[in-house]
Design a protein around this motif. Structure first.
Motif, PDB file in Angstrom:
ATOM      1  N   LYS A 160     -62.727   7.640  38.005  1.00  0.00           N
ATOM      2  CA  LYS A 160     -61.364   8.165  37.981  1.00  0.00           C
ATOM      3  C   LYS A 160     -60.878   7.838  36.496  1.00  0.00           C
ATOM      4  O   LYS A 160     -60.147   8.657  35.682  1.00  0.00           O
ATOM      5  CB  LYS A 160     -60.438   7.301  38.621  1.00  0.00           C
ATOM      6  N   ASN A 161     -61.566   6.836  35.726  1.00  0.00           N
ATOM      7  CA  ASN A 161     -61.317   6.424  34.329  1.00  0.00           C
ATOM      8  C   ASN A 161     -61.835   7.522  33.446  1.00  0.00           C
ATOM      9  O   ASN A 161     -61.050   7.845  32.572  1.00  0.00           O
ATOM     10  CB  ASN A 161     -61.736   5.152  33.995  1.00  0.00           C
ATOM     11  N   LEU A 162     -62.835   8.278  33.570  1.00  0.00           N
ATOM     12  CA  LEU A 162     -63.239   9.502  32.794  1.00  0.00           C
ATOM     13  C   LEU A 162     -62.191  10.405  32.699  1.00  0.00           C
ATOM     14  O   LEU A 162     -61.918  11.102  31.880  1.00  0.00           O
ATOM     15  CB  LEU A 162     -64.765   9.605  33.402  1.00  0.00           C
ATOM     16  N   ILE A 163     -62.067  10.828  34.385  1.00  0.00           N
ATOM     17  CA  ILE A 163     -61.266  12.003  34.681  1.00  0.00           C
ATOM     18  C   ILE A 163     -59.839  11.954  33.838  1.00  0.00           C
ATOM     19  O   ILE A 163     -59.239  12.766  33.457  1.00  0.00           O
ATOM     20  CB  ILE A 163     -61.121  12.385  36.106  1.00  0.00           C
ATOM     21  N   ASN A 164     -59.367  10.560  33.979  1.00  0.00           N
ATOM     22  CA  ASN A 164     -57.784  10.275  33.553  1.00  0.00           C
ATOM     23  C   ASN A 164     -57.861  10.444  32.167  1.00  0.00           C
ATOM     24  O   ASN A 164     -56.998  10.751  31.548  1.00  0.00           O
ATOM     25  CB  ASN A 164     -57.448   9.090  34.108  1.00  0.00           C
ATOM     26  N   SER A 165     -59.195   9.998  31.524  1.00  0.00           N
ATOM     27  CA  SER A 165     -59.210  10.047  30.124  1.00  0.00           C
ATOM     28  C   SER A 165     -59.250  11.414  29.367  1.00  0.00           C
ATOM     29  O   SER A 165     -58.887  11.563  28.320  1.00  0.00           O
ATOM     30  CB  SER A 165     -60.372   9.390  29.506  1.00  0.00           C
ATOM     31  N   ALA A 166     -59.713  12.476  30.386  1.00  0.00           N
ATOM     32  CA  ALA A 166     -60.061  13.637  29.677  1.00  0.00           C
ATOM     33  C   ALA A 166     -58.936  14.614  29.931  1.00  0.00           C
ATOM     34  O   ALA A 166     -58.851  15.686  29.261  1.00  0.00           O
ATOM     35  CB  ALA A 166     -61.333  14.381  30.244  1.00  0.00           C
ATOM     36  N   LYS A 167     -58.261  14.500  31.051  1.00  0.00           N
ATOM     37  CA  LYS A 167     -57.194  15.638  31.584  1.00  0.00           C
ATOM     38  C   LYS A 167     -56.015  15.715  30.838  1.00  0.00           C
ATOM     39  O   LYS A 167     -55.205  16.652  30.937  1.00  0.00           O
ATOM     40  CB  LYS A 167     -57.012  15.238  32.859  1.00  0.00           C
ATOM     41  N   ASN A 168     -55.843  14.888  29.729  1.00  0.00           N
ATOM     42  CA  ASN A 168     -54.582  14.884  29.060  1.00  0.00           C
ATOM     43  C   ASN A 168     -54.825  15.500  27.573  1.00  0.00           C
ATOM     44  O   ASN A 168     -53.875  15.724  26.773  1.00  0.00           O
ATOM     45  CB  ASN A 168     -53.766  13.574  28.825  1.00  0.00           C
ATOM     46  N   ILE A 169     -56.027  16.119  27.512  1.00  0.00           N
ATOM     47  CA  ILE A 169     -56.167  16.763  26.066  1.00  0.00           C
ATOM     48  C   ILE A 169     -56.081  18.139  26.381  1.00  0.00           C
ATOM     49  O   ILE A 169     -56.578  18.688  27.118  1.00  0.00           O
ATOM     50  CB  ILE A 169     -57.644  16.420  25.702  1.00  0.00           C
ATOM     51  N   SER A 170     -55.837  18.638  25.386  1.00  0.00           N
ATOM     52  CA  SER A 170     -55.383  20.196  25.229  1.00  0.00           C
ATOM     53  C   SER A 170     -56.812  20.973  25.497  1.00  0.00           C
ATOM     54  O   SER A 170     -57.752  20.750  24.804  1.00  0.00           O
ATOM     55  CB  SER A 170     -54.617  20.690  24.122  1.00  0.00           C
TER      56      SER A 170
END
Length: 206
Positions: A160-170
């Motif tokens: 989840k940490n990886l997914i949450n880290s990446a999903k806010n980038i354009s």
């Protein structure tokens, strides 16, 4: 053919392509990919559009002209579908099921074919021990690889940490291994598979 692995620091290494071969089709099947994407788009429809029938439009309670002796057709209401201001005949109503279904073999072939199309742009992502979500870590990685302006797909291994880290980038899409679709794979310019996801996806598409 070789496969590249990369860690969060941007260090790139070369791996054997055999690691990823279980999820790569031997030959691209464009028909299965087309049918799967049509099915995915149909399933995403919300079916909230609604039109009024002649029973739901306002007015038309009085018979507009006599039944006989006018030389014209019988007409009981001006709200009939062929009249101006009338109801819509056979129009869309909410809660319609737009879903289309493919058999599992065709759906799995579509996903493997999509990975085949992107085989030159796949990375295995190593050492993804992120203690808390941080978009900065992913952004620095993409900058080092010079693909920050590209469309990137991260496929996580229940991280989840990886997914949450990446999903806010354009222009970056991040999904877990059991949520990724054929459309997601084809839409991306570069794909990062977290270490361990290949084995799990291979069990699904086998």
């Amino acid at each position: 053919m070789s496969l590249k692995s990369v860690d969060l620091n941007g260090k790139v290494e070369t791996l054997s392509f055999d690691i990823i071969s279980p999820i790569i089709a031997k030959k691209t099947n464009k028909q299965s990919m087309f049918e799967q994407i049509v099915a995915e788009n149909a399933g995403a429809r919300q079916a909230t559009v609604s039109t009024k029938t002649r029973a739901e439009v306002r007015g038309g309670g009085k018979k507009p002209r006599p039944q006989k002796h006018t030389g014209r057709a019988q007409l009981g209401s001006t709200r009939a579908s062929h009249c101006v201001g009338g109801g819509n005949a056979f129009g869309p109503k909410p809660n319609r099921n737009y879903r289309l279904y493919l058999n599992k073999q065709a759906a799995h072939l579509a996903l493997k074919s999509a990975f085949k199309e992107k085989e030159d742009y796949l990375y295995i992502l190593e050492n993804t021990n992120i203690t808390k979500p941080s978009s900065r870590i992913i952004k620095i990685l993409l900058e080092k690889l010079e693909i920050l302006t590209k469309k990137v797909l991260f496929i996580g291994n229940d991280n989840k940490n990886l997914i949450n880290s990446a999903k806010n980038i354009s222009r970056v899409c991040a999904k877990n291994w059991n949520q990724v679709s054929t459309k997601d794979v084809l839409h991306a310019d570069f794909i990062f598979l977290e270490n361990g996801t290949v084995e799990k996806i291979a069990k699904i598409v086998a």
